[in-house]
Design an enzyme around this catalytic site. Structure first.
Site, PDB file in Angstrom:
ATOM      1  N   SER A  76      -7.054  -7.095   9.640  1.00  0.00           N
ATOM      2  CA  SER A  76      -8.636  -7.561   9.743  1.00  0.00           C
ATOM      3  C   SER A  76      -9.110  -8.401   8.634  1.00  0.00           C
ATOM      4  CB  SER A  76      -9.609  -6.300   9.556  1.00  0.00           C
ATOM      5  OG  SER A  76      -9.393  -5.330   8.616  1.00  0.00           O
ATOM      6  N   HIS A 105       0.710  -1.104  -0.107  1.00  0.00           N
ATOM      7  CA  HIS A 105       0.078  -0.005  -0.124  1.00  0.00           C
ATOM      8  C   HIS A 105       0.989   1.370   0.121  1.00  0.00           C
ATOM      9  CE1 HIS A 105      -3.797  -2.269   1.574  1.00  0.00           C
ATOM     10  NE2 HIS A 105      -3.279  -2.785   0.536  1.00  0.00           N
TER      11      HIS A 105
HETATM   12  N1  APR Z   1      -1.844  -7.206  17.640  1.00  0.00           N
HETATM   13  C1  APR Z   1      -2.249  -7.854  16.662  1.00  0.00           C
HETATM   14  N2  APR Z   1      -3.337  -7.180  15.963  1.00  0.00           N
HETATM   15  C2  APR Z   1      -3.903  -6.335  16.490  1.00  0.00           C
HETATM   16  C3  APR Z   1      -3.593  -5.667  17.467  1.00  0.00           C
HETATM   17  C4  APR Z   1      -2.342  -6.057  18.319  1.00  0.00           C
HETATM   18  N3  APR Z   1      -1.890  -5.524  19.260  1.00  0.00           N
HETATM   19  N4  APR Z   1      -4.309  -4.869  17.953  1.00  0.00           N
HETATM   20  C5  APR Z   1      -5.396  -4.759  16.982  1.00  0.00           C
HETATM   21  N5  APR Z   1      -5.154  -5.885  16.287  1.00  0.00           N
HETATM   22  C6  APR Z   1      -5.950  -6.254  15.075  1.00  0.00           C
HETATM   23  C7  APR Z   1      -7.220  -5.683  14.976  1.00  0.00           C
HETATM   24  O1  APR Z   1      -8.083  -6.771  15.696  1.00  0.00           O
HETATM   25  C8  APR Z   1      -7.746  -5.869  13.510  1.00  0.00           C
HETATM   26  O2  APR Z   1      -8.168  -6.982  13.084  1.00  0.00           O
HETATM   27  O3  APR Z   1      -5.453  -5.777  13.659  1.00  0.00           O
HETATM   28  C9  APR Z   1      -6.487  -5.599  13.018  1.00  0.00           C
HETATM   29  C10 APR Z   1      -6.229  -4.046  12.287  1.00  0.00           C
HETATM   30  O4  APR Z   1      -7.215  -4.136  11.235  1.00  0.00           O
HETATM   31  P1  APR Z   1      -7.383  -2.758  10.306  1.00  0.00           P
HETATM   32  O5  APR Z   1      -7.210  -1.534  11.114  1.00  0.00           O
HETATM   33  O6  APR Z   1      -8.526  -3.213   9.257  1.00  0.00           O
HETATM   34  O7  APR Z   1      -5.945  -2.761   9.526  1.00  0.00           O
HETATM   35  P2  APR Z   1      -5.564  -3.405   8.027  1.00  0.00           P
HETATM   36  O8  APR Z   1      -6.120  -5.031   8.159  1.00  0.00           O
HETATM   37  O9  APR Z   1      -3.996  -3.307   8.119  1.00  0.00           O
HETATM   38  O10 APR Z   1      -6.399  -2.624   7.072  1.00  0.00           O
HETATM   39  C11 APR Z   1      -6.237  -2.923   5.878  1.00  0.00           C
HETATM   40  O11 APR Z   1      -7.278  -0.823   5.096  1.00  0.00           O
HETATM   41  O12 APR Z   1      -7.741   1.431   5.243  1.00  0.00           O
HETATM   42  C12 APR Z   1      -7.032   0.553   4.824  1.00  0.00           C
HETATM   43  O13 APR Z   1      -5.167   1.023   3.533  1.00  0.00           O
HETATM   44  C13 APR Z   1      -5.273   0.940   4.740  1.00  0.00           C
HETATM   45  O14 APR Z   1      -3.570  -0.828   4.720  1.00  0.00           O
HETATM   46  C14 APR Z   1      -5.028  -0.442   5.321  1.00  0.00           C
HETATM   47  C15 APR Z   1      -5.826  -1.709   4.934  1.00  0.00           C
END
Ligand code: APR
Length: 263
Positions: free
Chosen positions: A209, A135
């Site tokens: 997520s 990304h």
């Molecule tokens: N350790 C592991 N996982 C964690 C922790 C932690 N300490 N804290 C939170 N999480 C998990 C949450 O439960 C969630 O499932 O991390 C995940 C974060 O999810 P998102 O916020 O959706 O992030 P991501 O999956 O990286 O999003 C993908 O979405 O908005 C776009 O471009 C952006 O790259 C991003 C993409």
């Protein structure tokens, strides 16, 4: 999960990791949560307080580049003060060890790279632990009109539109070099990521997520290629039922335990 179950899961995951010849690591915002970088979804997530379509789309930037830059400048400021946590460092050590490991990240915060340099030490080669950033990077800018692209960490002046950063080649507006909603990923980067995921024995998925495509399909490519998936996340995701082992908890705590003894 009762403690014995958690321990059993950890042992199973460790055995899978020990047996794997090739490992693809897919990370998301959760791996940086313990470094103080906000995630996107969930109770504390950025998309609870901000509207993605007003800040992270090409249309939003065309309509109001100043507001978009202001938000990115604020995020850059927050991330600039953050350091890799034990999860980033464990992954870097794993990638610098004897196994063939490729880290693929959706994160734009650059913390895997900082961890790679830290783990490699002075004079060491960090390159096996440098991530494929699908990304983009929040600390790079690119031109909205030509091919100009450059690393950029300094604060951005956003008081009014006239002083927003311009391309030194063609004078068009510069933008953050990140992938916004509605944009396609760099085809070269994407095909490399799918190649790695499809050819891997184990896909270790941490802190995502698993909702945003196409990155969410990388572990599926591993499964289609006959490999298995290990997930680390405090909550369930669409990947949980497909994973051989799904460990509930924070990646900053679990990853060091997982790679201990392997590197
Ligand atoms: N350790 C592991 N996982 C964690 C922790 C932690 N300490 N804290 C939170 N999480 C998990 C949450 O439960 C969630 O499932 O991390 C995940 C974060 O999810 P998102 O916020 O959706 O992030 P991501 O999956 O990286 O999003 C993908 O979405 O908005 C776009 O471009 C952006 O790259 C991003 C993409």
């Amino acid at each position: 999960m009762p403690e014995s179950g958690a321990n059993q899961g950890l042992e199973e995951a460790r055995a899978l990791l020990a047996a794997a010849e090739r490992i693809c690591v897919l990370t998301g915002a959760g791996v940086s949560a313990e470094s103080g970088v906000p995630t996107f979804r969930g109770e504390e997530g950025l998309w609870k307080s901000y509207r993605a379509e007003e800040l992270a789309t090409p249309r939003a930037f065309r309509r109001d580049p100043r507001t978009v830059w202001e938000w990115y400048d604020w995020r850059r400021g927050r991330i600039r003060d953050c350091a890799p946590n034990p999860g980033h460092l464990a992954l870097a050590r794993l990638a610098l060890g004897p196994k063939t490991v490729r880290i693929v990240t959706q994160n734009v915060d650059g913390l895997h790279e900082v961890a790679a340099r830290e783990a490699a030490g002075d004079g060491g080669d960090p390159s096996p632990a440098l991530p494929l950033e699908v990304h983009g990077s929040i600390f790079r800018v690119r031109c909205t009109a030509c091919t100009y692209r450059i690393p950029h960490r300094d604060p951005i002046q956003t008081k009014d539109e006239a002083i927003l950063p311009k391309c030194p080649v063609c004078m068009a507006l510069l933008r953050p070099d990140v992938v916004w909603f509605g944009e396609t990923l760099d085809p070269g980067v994407l095909s490399e990521a799918f190649q790695v995921a499809g050819a891997t024995t184990l896909c270790l998925v941490a802190g995502t997520s698993a909702l945003v495509q196409p990155a969410a399909s990388l572990p599926l490519a591993t499964l289609e290629g006959g490999g298995s998936v290990v997930e680390i996340n405090p909550t369930e995701t669409p990947l949980t039922t497909l994973a051989e082992v799904s460990l509930r908890g924070a990646s900053g705590e679990i990853l060091p335990l997982l790679v201990e003894g392997l590197v």
